[in-house]
Motif scaffolding. Sequence first.
Motif, PDB file in Angstrom:
ATOM      1  N   THR A   1       3.313  -0.009  -6.845  1.00  0.00           N
ATOM      2  CA  THR A   1       2.638  -0.315  -8.111  1.00  0.00           C
ATOM      3  C   THR A   1       2.186   0.974  -8.795  1.00  0.00           C
ATOM      4  O   THR A   1       2.254   1.098 -10.025  1.00  0.00           O
ATOM      5  N   THR A   2       1.769   1.941  -8.002  1.00  0.00           N
ATOM      6  CA  THR A   2       1.304   3.209  -8.582  1.00  0.00           C
ATOM      7  C   THR A   2       2.450   3.925  -9.294  1.00  0.00           C
ATOM      8  O   THR A   2       2.255   4.504 -10.369  1.00  0.00           O
TER       9      THR A   2
ATOM     10  N   GLU B   1       7.450  -6.408  -7.656  1.00  0.00           N
ATOM     11  CA  GLU B   1       7.556  -7.490  -6.663  1.00  0.00           C
ATOM     12  C   GLU B   1       7.803  -8.862  -7.312  1.00  0.00           C
ATOM     13  O   GLU B   1       7.037  -9.808  -7.101  1.00  0.00           O
TER      14      GLU B   1
ATOM     15  N   GLY C   1       0.793  -1.220   0.000  1.00  0.00           N
ATOM     16  CA  GLY C   1       0.000   0.000   0.000  1.00  0.00           C
ATOM     17  C   GLY C   1       0.830   1.277   0.000  1.00  0.00           C
ATOM     18  O   GLY C   1       0.284   2.381   0.000  1.00  0.00           O
TER      19      GLY C   1
HETATM   20  P1  ATP Z   1       0.898  -3.576  -2.836  1.00  0.00           P
HETATM   21  O1  ATP Z   1       2.058  -4.468  -2.798  1.00  0.00           O
HETATM   22  O2  ATP Z   1      -0.091  -3.841  -1.745  1.00  0.00           O
HETATM   23  O3  ATP Z   1       0.268  -3.480  -4.188  1.00  0.00           O
HETATM   24  P2  ATP Z   1       1.985  -0.975  -3.344  1.00  0.00           P
HETATM   25  O4  ATP Z   1       3.127  -0.342  -2.624  1.00  0.00           O
HETATM   26  O5  ATP Z   1       2.234  -1.469  -4.724  1.00  0.00           O
HETATM   27  O6  ATP Z   1       1.443  -2.128  -2.448  1.00  0.00           O
HETATM   28  P3  ATP Z   1      -0.127   0.576  -4.516  1.00  0.00           P
HETATM   29  O7  ATP Z   1      -0.818  -0.596  -5.124  1.00  0.00           O
HETATM   30  O8  ATP Z   1       0.632   1.485  -5.392  1.00  0.00           O
HETATM   31  O9  ATP Z   1       0.813   0.073  -3.325  1.00  0.00           O
HETATM   32  O10 ATP Z   1      -1.212   1.420  -3.714  1.00  0.00           O
HETATM   33  C1  ATP Z   1      -0.898   2.666  -3.073  1.00  0.00           C
HETATM   34  C2  ATP Z   1      -2.142   3.208  -2.413  1.00  0.00           C
HETATM   35  O11 ATP Z   1      -3.059   3.581  -3.435  1.00  0.00           O
HETATM   36  C3  ATP Z   1      -2.868   2.209  -1.518  1.00  0.00           C
HETATM   37  O12 ATP Z   1      -3.294   2.906  -0.366  1.00  0.00           O
HETATM   38  C4  ATP Z   1      -4.026   1.769  -2.354  1.00  0.00           C
HETATM   39  O13 ATP Z   1      -5.125   1.452  -1.532  1.00  0.00           O
HETATM   40  C5  ATP Z   1      -4.321   3.005  -3.197  1.00  0.00           C
HETATM   41  N1  ATP Z   1      -4.905   2.659  -4.509  1.00  0.00           N
HETATM   42  C6  ATP Z   1      -4.268   2.061  -5.544  1.00  0.00           C
HETATM   43  N2  ATP Z   1      -5.105   1.898  -6.590  1.00  0.00           N
HETATM   44  C7  ATP Z   1      -6.309   2.372  -6.201  1.00  0.00           C
HETATM   45  C8  ATP Z   1      -7.598   2.494  -6.817  1.00  0.00           C
HETATM   46  N3  ATP Z   1      -7.803   2.073  -8.057  1.00  0.00           N
HETATM   47  N4  ATP Z   1      -8.592   3.072  -6.094  1.00  0.00           N
HETATM   48  C9  ATP Z   1      -8.377   3.508  -4.842  1.00  0.00           C
HETATM   49  N5  ATP Z   1      -7.204   3.438  -4.208  1.00  0.00           N
HETATM   50  C10 ATP Z   1      -6.174   2.880  -4.872  1.00  0.00           C
END
Ligand code: ATP
Length: 219
Positions: free
Chosen positions: A41-42, A158, A37
């Motif tokens: 990924t974002t 990942e 989170g």
């Molecule tokens: P993970 O391994 O859990 O995927 P991450 O570091 O890749 O973790 P992201 O997937 O980039 O994290 O998510 C970052 C934040 O953005 C999180 O709080 C997630 O809930 C939020 N988020 C991501 N995509 C969306 C979406 N489509 N709608 C609402 N919130 C989102």
Amino acid sequence: MLTMENVNLSIKRIPILRDINLEIETGTTVGLIGRNGAGKTTVMRAIMGVLPVDSGSIRFDHQDLHRTPAHHRAELGVGYLPEDRRLVPHFTVEDNIMVSLWATGNADRARLKWVYELMPEIGRFAERRAMTLSGGQQKLVALARALVAGSNLLLLDEPFEGVAPALAQRLMEVIADLRSEHLSVLISESDYSHSEKVVDKVYAIERGQMSQMPAKAAA
Ligand code: ATP
């Protein structure tokens, strides 16, 4: 070289990335470490151009990615290994690998041959349907697909998550072998246990904010 400068990005008006700055010099491998989170990924989806940024810039070899239309962006040679493998179950392994190139109209068999040389185990099951492979084999195929498309930049989300130790070791070997290919590589991981061995520098991300850390101190 890839640069992100002061990138802010919101999803449904919720700020997810805040003032992100990141630099991947050509031919280097960079880690992106953060909990679930945190925003890893974002960051990758922003680089891929599938999520629009609110402000800031993302440049690859001096081209602003967000001003590059999607169909031209694919031609920049960016490969993406998503966290979930997303193979097409009924396609053969080879078709799954080539699918990323069909999208660009640039089905380069030489690149496929190179991937088979880098990962000979894939050539051995190239004609099998993806759904008949083990999870570990599917992970390798997803990496091969990213490699075929990613002639310049590779985004690995990942790659070590949930894989058995022997496969993690194999993935690290393949990633280390990429050093001689002048590829820029970004690898995300939640706990910095594997990528430590293959990265040149590392960024930590927490709640959408990023800082660069000395590679060893982040362990
Ligand atoms: P993970 O391994 O859990 O995927 P991450 O570091 O890749 O973790 P992201 O997937 O980039 O994290 O998510 C970052 C934040 O953005 C999180 O709080 C997630 O809930 C939020 N988020 C991501 N995509 C969306 C979406 N489509 N709608 C609402 N919130 C989102």
